[in-house]
Scaffold this active site. Structure first.
Site, PDB file in Angstrom:
ATOM      1  N   GLY A 224       1.028  -1.676  -0.036  1.00 15.22           N
ATOM      2  CA  GLY A 224      -0.010   0.230  -0.158  1.00 15.22           C
ATOM      3  C   GLY A 224       0.719   1.279  -0.168  1.00 15.22           C
ATOM      4  O   GLY A 224       0.386   2.340  -0.018  1.00 15.22           O
ATOM      5  N   ASP A 225       2.036   1.498  -0.264  1.00 16.51           N
ATOM      6  CA  ASP A 225       2.979   2.449   0.743  1.00 16.51           C
ATOM      7  C   ASP A 225       4.487   2.188   0.057  1.00 16.51           C
ATOM      8  O   ASP A 225       5.284   2.325   0.355  1.00 16.51           O
ATOM      9  CB  ASP A 225       2.762   3.222   1.917  1.00 16.51           C
ATOM     10  CG  ASP A 225       3.810   4.530   1.472  1.00 16.51           C
ATOM     11  OD1 ASP A 225       3.171   4.981   0.502  1.00 16.51           O
ATOM     12  OD2 ASP A 225       3.679   4.712   2.996  1.00 16.51           O
ATOM     13  N   LEU A 226       3.991   1.521  -1.710  1.00 12.78           N
ATOM     14  CA  LEU A 226       5.668   1.086  -1.876  1.00 12.78           C
ATOM     15  C   LEU A 226       5.729   2.435  -2.974  1.00 12.78           C
ATOM     16  O   LEU A 226       6.143   2.664  -3.779  1.00 12.78           O
ATOM     17  CB  LEU A 226       5.818   0.425  -3.189  1.00 12.78           C
ATOM     18  CG  LEU A 226       5.858  -0.943  -2.652  1.00 12.78           C
ATOM     19  CD1 LEU A 226       5.498  -2.440  -3.456  1.00 12.78           C
ATOM     20  CD2 LEU A 226       6.956  -1.553  -1.741  1.00 12.78           C
ATOM     21  N   ASN A 227       5.955   3.426  -2.015  1.00  9.77           N
ATOM     22  CA  ASN A 227       7.085   5.050  -1.936  1.00  9.77           C
ATOM     23  C   ASN A 227       7.695   5.242  -2.664  1.00  9.77           C
ATOM     24  O   ASN A 227       8.858   4.748  -2.855  1.00  9.77           O
ATOM     25  CB  ASN A 227       6.609   6.479  -1.672  1.00  9.77           C
ATOM     26  CG  ASN A 227       6.543   6.207  -0.465  1.00  9.77           C
ATOM     27  OD1 ASN A 227       8.198   6.519   0.267  1.00  9.77           O
ATOM     28  ND2 ASN A 227       6.132   6.408   0.715  1.00  9.77           N
ATOM     29  N   ASN A 230      10.231   4.935  -0.153  1.00  4.20           N
ATOM     30  CA  ASN A 230      10.123   3.739   0.695  1.00  4.20           C
ATOM     31  C   ASN A 230      10.705   1.845   0.352  1.00  4.20           C
ATOM     32  O   ASN A 230      10.673   1.455   0.537  1.00  4.20           O
ATOM     33  CB  ASN A 230       8.306   3.219   1.474  1.00  4.20           C
ATOM     34  CG  ASN A 230       8.094   3.604   2.249  1.00  4.20           C
ATOM     35  OD1 ASN A 230       8.934   4.301   3.682  1.00  4.20           O
ATOM     36  ND2 ASN A 230       6.610   3.702   2.419  1.00  4.20           N
TER      37      ASN A 230
END
Length: 378
Positions: A224-227, A230
């Protein structure tokens, strides 16, 4: 990146320990003596890079979860167990150092005053590497990140089992991509920003064209947050002109929830666009990597443009809202906004048909072994 189901509940929940207090916490809870400590940026938790004394001088990240999310210890345990599972499966994920009581986390008071807020505290292994945000990602790395996104969701959905996993059904969780319509209640934070109209357009199109199709998408567990902050990488090549990168770390599992495979690729595309000199070309390389593991269905592909746009809207609106709550953390909170508005506007100016054509043709080139378009600026 996120906190709770309700953005407004975030007020005054972020921990604010000093470095000395944090070092004492490591000693008291984990029985380790800190030789060096430094703060790390965080959206709404508090993180410290810690080096402990003794043989090997191991390094860790002390993660102090905000008091809102700390009220859901079973959810935090599910996220931590997922990290441990992925590490055991060979993914570069951090693992927890056990407390003196043998637990993976501890609930601690912020201070000694009666009624003080309580925070879940974990000590995680420190992962070396450079955030993708600090480099210019080439086509090879974007492809690898796409593969990673699909592989993480696939192995979690097919093999991860733990009694706490049910807590990943998070309903109204604001960062779940299915909840783009909930942005209506936070859009006031944009003021009369000239970009507000495009966000309102995204929300309305999402309601009309994506929500009715959710039942046709394949469900899974999303990171949900593979930015770009990260995902850590290191270079496996000495060539400065054509570096070959490999992923060396996956960070921040706090946005994990049940969702859909297509959500993960959309989220990943959006964040890989942020610092790219050629943002509209990014999606094809990420998509190719993702589809090498999990080919999308026609329905999922058809929603991709609005899903990427929806994640831009989430990031921009929630950041603006949270910056009103934490003005002292505004610089970190609005990282995405520096280029995000421009990219979202460009997507809508170029149009869905043209953007999808570029993405899908690039992805198809990988399967046909034809020359793949490079990312300009690499």
């Amino acid at each position: 990146m996120s906190s709770g189901n309700d953005c407004q509940a975030q007020t005054l929940t972020k921990p604010a320990l000093g470095e000395r207090e944090a070092a004492e916490l490591v000693d008291r809870v984990f029985g380790l003596k800190v030789s060096w400590i430094g703060s790390l940026p965080s959206y709404d938790d508090q993180n410290f890079h810690v080096r402990v004394s003794g043989a090997g001088a191991e390094e860790y990240v002390l993660k102090i979860t905000n008091s809102e999310d700390s009220q859901e210890p079973d959810l935090i345990e599910a996220q931590t167990r997922a990290m441990m599972f992925l590490s055991a499966e060979g993914f570069p994920s951090a693992t927890p150092y056990l407390t003196k009581d043998g637990n993976i986390m501890s609930l601690e008071s912020g201070d000694t005053r009666p009624g003080s807020k309580k925070y879940v505290v974990r000590l995680l292994t420190y992962l070396p590497g450079t955030p993708v945000a600090k480099i210019t990602a080439n086509a090879q790395l974007l492809y690898e990140i796409g593969r990673l996104a699909a592989s993480v969701d696939k192995v979690l959905s097919e093999k991860f089992q733990h009694p706490t996993v049910k807590n990943l059904h998070r309903g109204q969780f604001i960062w779940n991509l299915a909840n783009v319509p909930l942005l209506d209640q936070y859009i006031y934070a944009l003021g009369q920003n000239k970009y507000r109209a495009v966000v309102e357009q995204v929300i309305e199109q999402f309601k009309d064209k994506v929500i009715p199709k959710l039942s046709s998408f394949r469900a899974c567990i999303n990171h949900g947050d593979l930015n770009d902050h990260n995902i850590l990488v290191d270079s496996s090549s000495a060539s400065l002109e054509n570096p070959q990168y490999r992923v060396s770390g996956i960070l921040d599992f706090s946005d994990m929830s049940y969702g859909y495979y297509v959500f993960e690729v959309a989220i990943t595309i959006m964040y890989m666009m942020i610092e790219s000199p050629d943002p509209l070309s990014v999606g094809g390389h990420v998509l190719a990597g993702f589809e090498s593991v999990l080919p999308l269905t026609a329905e999922e592909r058809g929603a991709l443009f609005l899903l990427v746009s929806g994640r831009f809207a989430q990031s921009l609106v929630i950041a603006a809202h949270t910056a009103l709550l934490y003005p002292e953390n505004r610089e970190y909170l609005t990282i995405t906004a520096r280029t995000g508005w421009k990219h979202l506007m460009t997507m809508f100016e170029v149009g869905q048909e043209a953007v999808e054509k570029a993405w899908f043709e690039t992805a198809q080139a990988y399967t046909q072994h034809t020359p793949v378009p490079s990312v300009r600026g690499c």
